[in-house]
Motif scaffolding. Structure first.
Motif, short mmCIF file in Angstrom:
data_model
loop_
_atom_site.label_atom_id
_atom_site.label_comp_id
_atom_site.label_asym_id
_atom_site.label_seq_id
_atom_site.Cartn_x
_atom_site.Cartn_y
_atom_site.Cartn_z
N LYS A 34 0.82 -1.20 0.00
CA LYS A 34 0.00 0.00 0.00
C LYS A 34 0.86 1.26 0.00
O LYS A 34 1.76 1.41 0.80
CB LYS A 34 -0.92 0.00 1.22
N GLY A 35 0.56 2.14 -0.96
CA GLY A 35 1.24 3.42 -1.02
C GLY A 35 2.65 3.39 -1.59
O GLY A 35 3.30 4.40 -1.66
N LYS A 36 3.14 2.23 -2.01
CA LYS A 36 4.49 2.16 -2.55
C LYS A 36 4.47 2.45 -4.04
O LYS A 36 3.75 1.84 -4.80
CB LYS A 36 5.10 0.77 -2.32
N SER A 37 5.28 3.38 -4.46
CA SER A 37 5.41 3.73 -5.86
C SER A 37 6.65 3.08 -6.43
O SER A 37 7.69 3.08 -5.79
CB SER A 37 5.53 5.25 -6.00
N ASN A 100 -1.23 0.19 -8.39
CA ASN A 100 -1.11 0.31 -6.94
C ASN A 100 -2.48 0.16 -6.29
O ASN A 100 -3.45 0.78 -6.74
CB ASN A 100 -0.52 1.67 -6.54
N ASN A 101 -2.52 -0.60 -5.20
CA ASN A 101 -3.72 -0.76 -4.37
C ASN A 101 -4.92 -1.25 -5.17
O ASN A 101 -6.03 -0.78 -4.99
CB ASN A 101 -4.06 0.55 -3.67
N GLY A 102 -4.69 -2.16 -6.07
CA GLY A 102 -5.79 -2.70 -6.86
C GLY A 102 -5.40 -3.96 -7.58
O GLY A 102 -4.29 -4.47 -7.44
N VAL A 103 -6.33 -4.46 -8.37
CA VAL A 103 -6.15 -5.73 -9.08
C VAL A 103 -6.46 -5.53 -10.56
O VAL A 103 -7.45 -4.89 -10.91
CB VAL A 103 -7.09 -6.80 -8.48
N ALA A 147 -8.20 0.81 -6.81
CA ALA A 147 -6.87 1.15 -7.30
C ALA A 147 -6.63 2.65 -7.17
O ALA A 147 -7.56 3.45 -7.29
CB ALA A 147 -6.71 0.73 -8.75
N THR A 148 -5.38 3.04 -6.91
CA THR A 148 -5.06 4.45 -6.74
C THR A 148 -4.16 5.01 -7.84
O THR A 148 -4.33 6.15 -8.25
CB THR A 148 -4.39 4.70 -5.37
N ASP A 185 -3.02 9.02 -11.80
CA ASP A 185 -3.81 8.96 -10.57
C ASP A 185 -5.21 8.53 -10.97
O ASP A 185 -5.91 9.28 -11.66
CB ASP A 185 -3.85 10.32 -9.87
N ILE A 186 -5.63 7.36 -10.52
CA ILE A 186 -6.94 6.87 -10.92
C ILE A 186 -7.92 6.79 -9.76
O ILE A 186 -9.06 6.37 -9.96
CB ILE A 186 -6.84 5.49 -11.62
N ALA A 187 -7.50 7.19 -8.57
CA ALA A 187 -8.41 7.17 -7.42
C ALA A 187 -9.63 8.02 -7.73
O ALA A 187 -9.51 9.13 -8.22
CB ALA A 187 -7.70 7.69 -6.17
N ARG A 188 -10.75 7.50 -7.42
CA ARG A 188 -11.99 8.21 -7.76
C ARG A 188 -12.46 9.07 -6.63
O ARG A 188 -12.34 8.93 -5.54
CB ARG A 188 -13.06 7.19 -8.12
#
Length: 188
Positions: A34-37, A100-103, A147-148, A185-188
């Motif tokens: 989580k949160g790792k780029s 990141n943070n998604g599938v 996803a973020t 950035d895809i966080a909604r």
């Protein structure tokens, strides 16, 4: 330094940048941390600006065999990365996608290919390699909710490319990329 030594050195540098980004996947982790780029320098500072996900809205009109480059767009939660080339002999287009943070679900070749040209590394990482000649090829996949960020690394003829077009408007991303990586950035 000989051309071979330069290629080996470039390969080692590229591996040092790309493979740490996938370390979680190679160590057996099914989901990214989580949160790792994958694009942080040693001090933890981001190497590139994140692009707006809205820049990839809608399918562009593509003229296979008359354009060269990568086309990236999304419609809902379905993402498409399509390549086209003018060369009759065919040229290689290679890429990696990290979420990141998604599938990532249902990755498939543009023409329904079920072969090794699209490889699933884990639930949040895929890579592809297409030899495209005077036509188009590509991959589509879905992004599960949550996803973020989406990171895409694009390579053409063995080098990072600037032949990239986003969304229906075919907007070219700014040159704030590092080694061919684009970050959204895809966080909604």
């Amino acid at each position: 330094m000989s051309r071979l030594q330069q290629c080996v050195r470039f390969g080692a540098i590229a591996a040092a940048i790309i493979f740490p980004a996938l370390a979680g996947a190679q160590a057996g982790s099914a989901t990214p941390q989580k949160g790792k780029s994958p694009l942080l320098n040693k001090a933890g500072h981001k190497k590139l600006a994140h692009l707006k996900w809205s820049s990839t809205d809608g399918k562009p009109k593509i003229n296979p065999g008359k354009q060269v480059g990568y086309f990236i767009w999304h419609e809902g939660n379905t993402v498409s990365i399509v390549v086209t080339d003018k060369a009759l002999k065919g040229q290689y287009f290679v890429g990696r996608v990290r979420l990141n943070n998604g599938v990532i679900t249902n990755p498939i070749g543009l023409k329904g290919e079920d072969d090794k040209r699209v490889q699933v590394l884990d639930t949040s990482n895929i890579r592809f390699r297409f030899k495209t000649k005077h036509a188009e090829d590509g991959v589509t996949f879905n992004i599960a909710p949550g996803a973020t960020q989406l990171y895409v690394n694009l390579d053409w003829l063995g080098h990072p490319t600037y032949h990239v077009y986003l969304g229906k408007s075919k907007t070219e991303p700014p040159s704030e990329r590092h080694k061919g990586w684009l970050a959204f950035d895809i966080a909604r």
